[in-house]
Structure formats: structure tokens, C-alpha cells
Design a protein around this motif. Structure first.
Motif, PDB file in Angstrom:
ATOM      1  N   LYS A 116      15.453   8.332  -5.026  1.00 32.92           N
ATOM      2  CA  LYS A 116      14.264   8.724  -5.786  1.00 32.92           C
ATOM      3  C   LYS A 116      13.918   7.604  -6.752  1.00 32.92           C
ATOM      4  O   LYS A 116      14.782   6.798  -7.124  1.00 32.92           O
ATOM      5  N   GLU A 139      11.622   8.998  -2.710  1.00 30.53           N
ATOM      6  CA  GLU A 139      10.949  10.180  -3.228  1.00 30.53           C
ATOM      7  C   GLU A 139      10.376   9.841  -4.607  1.00 30.53           C
ATOM      8  O   GLU A 139      11.098   9.358  -5.476  1.00 30.53           O
ATOM      9  N   SER A 193      18.527  11.317  -4.024  1.00 33.14           N
ATOM     10  CA  SER A 193      17.468  12.306  -3.770  1.00 33.14           C
ATOM     11  C   SER A 193      17.979  13.346  -2.783  1.00 33.14           C
ATOM     12  O   SER A 193      18.808  13.037  -1.922  1.00 33.14           O
ATOM     13  N   LEU A 218       9.254  10.905  -8.027  1.00 28.69           N
ATOM     14  CA  LEU A 218       9.372  12.044  -8.949  1.00 28.69           C
ATOM     15  C   LEU A 218       8.740  11.731 -10.303  1.00 28.69           C
ATOM     16  O   LEU A 218       8.670  12.598 -11.174  1.00 28.69           O
ATOM     17  N   VAL A 251      15.945  14.829  -0.642  1.00 31.38           N
ATOM     18  CA  VAL A 251      15.140  14.789   0.580  1.00 31.38           C
ATOM     19  C   VAL A 251      14.986  13.389   1.179  1.00 31.38           C
ATOM     20  O   VAL A 251      14.659  13.253   2.350  1.00 31.38           O
ATOM     21  N   ALA A 252      15.174  12.361   0.361  1.00 33.55           N
ATOM     22  CA  ALA A 252      14.934  10.996   0.846  1.00 33.55           C
ATOM     23  C   ALA A 252      16.162  10.131   0.578  1.00 33.55           C
ATOM     24  O   ALA A 252      17.166  10.599   0.060  1.00 33.55           O
ATOM     25  N   GLY A 271       6.938  14.319  -5.582  1.00 33.30           N
ATOM     26  CA  GLY A 271       7.482  14.936  -4.370  1.00 33.30           C
ATOM     27  C   GLY A 271       7.059  14.195  -3.109  1.00 33.30           C
ATOM     28  O   GLY A 271       7.654  14.374  -2.053  1.00 33.30           O
ATOM     29  N   ASP A 272       6.038  13.353  -3.203  1.00 33.05           N
ATOM     30  CA  ASP A 272       5.675  12.515  -2.054  1.00 33.05           C
ATOM     31  C   ASP A 272       6.849  11.590  -1.720  1.00 33.05           C
ATOM     32  O   ASP A 272       7.632  11.215  -2.606  1.00 33.05           O
ATOM     33  N   VAL A 273       6.930  11.203  -0.470  1.00 31.69           N
ATOM     34  CA  VAL A 273       7.964  10.262  -0.048  1.00 31.69           C
ATOM     35  C   VAL A 273       7.289   9.043   0.593  1.00 31.69           C
ATOM     36  O   VAL A 273       6.431   9.194   1.465  1.00 31.69           O
ATOM     37  N   THR A 280      13.540   5.343   2.495  1.00 26.28           N
ATOM     38  CA  THR A 280      12.531   6.283   2.014  1.00 26.28           C
ATOM     39  C   THR A 280      12.762   6.565   0.532  1.00 26.28           C
ATOM     40  O   THR A 280      13.901   6.671   0.077  1.00 26.28           O
TER      41      THR A 280
END
Ligand code: BES
Ligand code: MN
Ligand code: ZN
Length: 496
Positions: free
Chosen positions: A430, A339, A424, A341, A426-427, A327-329, A337
């Protein structure tokens, strides 16, 4: 760390007059060549008799030792099978020479001579190269930390060639290529307690400077300052800080070739921890960097007229309280960026920064080498690399050089639909695809995002880089795979 020096030379002395502890003679299936018949006459027809009696079939890498042969000066003769002459290749000759010398080097010997075969399917130059480099491969074992050595490199390897053949330049290339192969194997075989990013970088700097290559080593602070968040992120779980090794060899000519190698000195998987069985060989996860580095040294020593940029991100992938989490980016050098996973898909993440850096330097062509996925072994087995590219012309050139060198690769498709798996929420992307299927291709697709459309080839070498078990021609452990191909490719690049 430099490897044990083995002198490689050639002679046009009549083979019966060559003084050596061993004389290796390759035999094709079927009747003896005229040159071998003449040699066999000196032996009183011993080889013909052995063949007629059916005691030696000349099957690939078959060996037969003859002690105290009469009529020749060598102390011992070793016949090695070369199979059918119409099927001979640089690879089959390389393996035969390696098998023969592997057998001999179980004891200390001083001089080993090999009679270089003449065969219509392979140019004589290629035969010299194959026998020279193969002999060097066979003379070096994997026991880098044995207190009692079980393999002994001969002091001298002599290639016996027919009178009138000028093979000086090719023997020089074979010696340099043999050194490079040994260097790559020794690096991969080194235990991760000794070889970690700082020590690997120090060895790279020392050896490269000695070969006239410009070297920059970026430490963790520099990596941070340079926006290499992907490398920094993957390395942060380890007590061993990351390094980035940047090598520049300027031999002249138009354009610049870039070699980029994955240098994970140990891949535990990180928080996505591997099992014991999956982890036990993971010191091999820097084989891409080892091959890129060893080839770069050889290319500089050969003074090839090309410009070469070699970039090697070096990290140890470990779990800890500081480790990168799911979950870190991370933010890469080109601004994208990522992510995280699965922390075990670390190679592509560090390569993102390295490829982006190479692309920024406006190189004209890129090849990266990485032990990137287990999936490539499901697809292609342990002897063939997966080749992925954004440019069919460049892929063809690289494939051609790999075949020419006697190594193997197979191109995998890079259709757009594989990109879905890397989206991803969020980013920008991934690191681990949502699906297992096509795992090598999604790895390649991830990397493609960082090459800025420069013609690029990705070689997933997870299979060939490491031999779990020994075989006739190959010792267990690091194989030095694709060192020969990268040197061949530099020759092709110089001639373009
Ligand atoms: N270094 C491994 C790949 C590998 C596996 C090399 C076996 C040599 C032998 C790589 O970092 C890795 O762990 N890849 C994962 C990717 C996955 C998590 C998307 C793999 O192959 O399982
Ligand atoms: Mn991994
Ligand atoms: Zn890895």
C-alpha cells in the motif's frame, strides 16, 4: 525560460585597481590577513580603524557598506563577515558571498567584484567555487512574475584572485553551477498555472537539447503502453496529462549513474485533500525533478566523463471525478500492485515507475530526490535532507559529496521492521503506511521495492528545497538545494 545571463569572470588585477560599482571584501574575525593588510594600506587603514572602533565584528554574513572609499578604484566597498577563519567552509563562504550580493542587487548595478578570501581550512579552488556560486545565488531573486522588478542581476560578477593563481577551470565550473542553481530556483518558483507536466517537459526538452543531451518525452498514451500504471493513475484526476522525461548524457567511462526526481508540479493532495495552509507552497513539489534536471544540464555543459540517465515523472495531483480513489489499485512498471490508501502519498507512487525504469536500464547507481514527506522536517528541520539507502558504501559516497558541496543530509535507518507498515490485504503493497511514526523511513522503504537491489540513495528534500522566509543568504521560495551536491557527486563518480 532561460535565466538572465550573468557573466562570471576572474581577474588577478590588484584589488585596489579593480573598477567596479561594488567591491565585496570578506573579513575574518581577528587580525587582517597579510593580503588584506596590503589592500587596507591603500585605503589608509580604513578597515583596521573600523575593526578597532568595534563597528564591524566580522560575524557570519554581517555587512558594512563604505561609499566613495579613497585610494581604490571601486566606487563602493562592502565588507562581509566571514566569522572565524578556522571554522570557514565552502558553505560559510558561499553564504557570505550570497548575503553580500543580495544586499547589493536591490538596485541596478553593472559590475560587482568580490575579493576571494584565502583561508587554510578551505582550498583556494573551493573558495573560488563558493564565492562564485554564492554570488550568483545572491544576484537572483524569487520575483519571477513581478511587473516592477525588486532585484537586479548585475551584468558582470568578477572574482578577484591573487596574481599567479590559475582559476579558469574553477570559474567556468562556478558559472555553470550558478546557471544551474538559477535554473532550478526559477523552475520551482514558476507558478503552477505556467509550469505543469506538458510545459515542464517542453522546457526540459528545449534546454537539454541545447546542451547536447538526448531527450525522450513520453506522453500519456506512451506511459499507458509502457505499463507505467502508477504515474497514469496519480495523474488521472487532473486535466493536465502526465509526462515522463528521460534524459541521457553519455560522457563515457564505465557504468551509468541515474538521477531520478519527483516532479509533482502541484500537490493538492488529490481526494485526500490538503488544507489551505498545507497546500499553499505545493508548487514546490517538483523541486526534486528541478534539481536533477538542472544538475544534468550542468554536468553535460561541464562535459564530465560519466554516463548519466535522468528520469523525471511529471504529474499534477488533483481531485476530480476522474481522480484515483482510496482503495484503487495501480500496477507499476515492475509488475507490483499498489493499493492507494492516501492520495496525498503520491510522490512515492510516481517514483515507483520511474525507479523501476531506471533499474531496468541496468544503471550502476541511483540517487532519487523528492519532496516526499512532511515527516522529514519533523525529524531534521528545514535545512537537512533525510538520506535513505540500501547500500552503505554508496550512501557514504553520496553523503561525502553533499558535505563537500557545503550542503547537508543525515542518514536514517532502513531496518526491515519498517516494511510491516506497507503490507496490503489486497495488493502487493500500500502507498500509505498504517502508522504515522517513522513517516520518512516508510516512504524510503516503499521506494526500495522498485530499485531491484541496485545501489540506491533516496534524498527526502522536503525541508531544504523550499524557504518559507528569506534569510541573510537565501531568498524565500525555491532554493535550488542539492544542485551543487549532484554536480559534486558527478565529479566524484568520474574520478572513481
Ligand atoms: N509533497 C508532500 C510532502 C511535503 C510536505 C513536501 C510539506 C514539502 C512540504 C507529499 O506528497 C505528501 O503529501 N506526503 C504526505 C505523506 C503521507 C500521506 C504518508 C505527508 O507528508 O503528509
Ligand atoms: Mn502529497
Ligand atoms: Zn507531494
Amino acid at each position: 525560460m532561460s535565466a538572465v545571463p550573468v557573466r562570471l569572470s576572474s581577474t588577478t588585477t590588484d584589488p585596489s585597481q579593480v573598477e567596479a560599482d561594488w567591491l565585496v571584501v570578506g573579513i575574518f574575525e581577528g587580525s587582517l590577513t597579510p593580503a588584506l593588510s596590503a589592500f587596507d594600506a591603500k585605503l589608509g587603514g580604513a578597515i583596521a580603524k573600523i575593526r578597532e572602533a568595534g563597528d564591524f565584528q566580522a560575524k557570519p554574513n554581517e555587512l558594512l557598506a563604505i561609499h566613495s572609499p579613497t585610494g581604490i578604484k571601486a566606487k563602493r566597498l562592502l565588507l562581509v563577515g566571514l566569522a572565524k577563519s578556522e571554522e570557514a567552509s565552502r558553505a560559510s563562504l558561499h553564504d557570505a558571498a550570497s548575503s553580500a550580493v543580495r544586499r547589493i542587487t536591490g538596485r541596478k548595478v553593472t559590475r560587482v567584484a568580490l575579493l576571494v578570501p584565502e583561508t587554510p581550512r578551505v582550498t583556494f579552488e573551493q573558495s573560488v567555487l563558493a564565492f562564485g556560486v554564492g554570488a550568483r545565488q545572491g544576484s537572483h531573486g524569487p520575483g519571477v512574475r513581478k511587473t516592477e522588478p525588486s532585484r537586479f542581476s548585475p551584468d558582470e560578477i568578477i572574482l578577484v584572485v591573487p596574481a599567479g593563481r590559475n582559476v579558469e577551470a574553477t570559474v567556468n565550473r562556478a558559472a555553470i553551477e550558478g546557471d544551474a542553481l538559477t535554473l532550478a530556483r526559477t523552475l520551482v518558483n514558476s507558478p503552477p498555472c505556467d509550469l505543469y507536466p506538458e510545459t515542464f517537459a517542453a522546457q526540459i526538452a528545449e534546454i537539454a537539447r541545447g546542451s547536447g543531451i538526448d531527450v525522450e518525452i513520453w506522453d500519456e498514451r506512451r506511459l499507458e503502453a509502457e505499463g507505467m500504471g502508477a504515474i497514469v493513475g496519480i495523474a488521472q484526476g487532473s486535466t493536465r496529462p502526465a509526462r515522463l522525461a528521460i534524459l541521457r548524457y553519455n560522457g563515457g567511462g564505465s557504468g551509468t549513474l541515474a538521477y531520478v526526481g519527483k516532479g509533482v508540479t502541484f500537490d493538492s493532495g488529490g481526494l485526500s485533500l490538503k488544507t489551505n495552509d498545507q497546500m499553499l507552497d505545493m508548487k514546490c513539489d517538483m523541486a526534486g525533478a528541478a534539481a536533477a534536471f538542472a544538475a544534468t544540464v550542468a554536468i553535460a555543459r561541464l562535459k564530465l566523463p560519466i554516463n548519466l540517465l535522468t528520469v523525471m515523472p511529471l504529474v499534477e495531483n488533483m481531485p476530480s471525478g476522474y481522480a484515483v480513489k482510496l482503495g484503487d489499485v495501480l500496477k507499476s512498471r515492475n509488475g507490483k500492485t499498489i493499493e492507494i490508501l492516501n492520495t496525498d502519498a503520491e510522490g512515492r507512487v510516481i517514483l515507483a515507475d520511474a525507479l523501476a525504469y531506471a533499474a531496468e536500464q541496468k544503471v550502476s547507481h541511483i540517487v532519487d530526490l523528492a519532496t516526499l514527506t512532511g515527516a522529514v522536517m519533523i525529524a531534521l528541520g528545514t535545512e537537512i535532507a533525510g538520506l535513505m539507502s540500501n547500500d552503505d558504501g554508496w550512501a557514504g559516497k553520496v553523503l561525502g559529496a553533499i558535505r563537500q558541496s557545503g550542503e547537508r543530509a543525515w542518514q536514517l535507518p532502513m531496518d526491515r521492521d519498517f516494511e510491516e507498515a506497507l503490507k496490503s490485504n489486497v495488493a502487493d503493497c500500500k502507498n500509505a503506511p498504517g502508522v504515522r511514526y517513522g513517516g520518512s523511513i516508510t516512504g524510503g522503504k516503499f521506494l526500495e521495492q522498485f530499485v531491484n537491489k541496485i545501489p540506491w540513495v533516496h534524498l527526502d528534500i522536503a525541508g531544504p528545497a523550499w524557504a518559507e522566509k528569506e534569510s541573510a543568504a537565501k531568498d524565500a521560495g525555491g532554493t535550488g538545494a542539492y544542485v551543487r551536491s549532484l554536480i559534486e557527486l558527478a565529479h566524484v563518480y568520474a574520478a572513481r
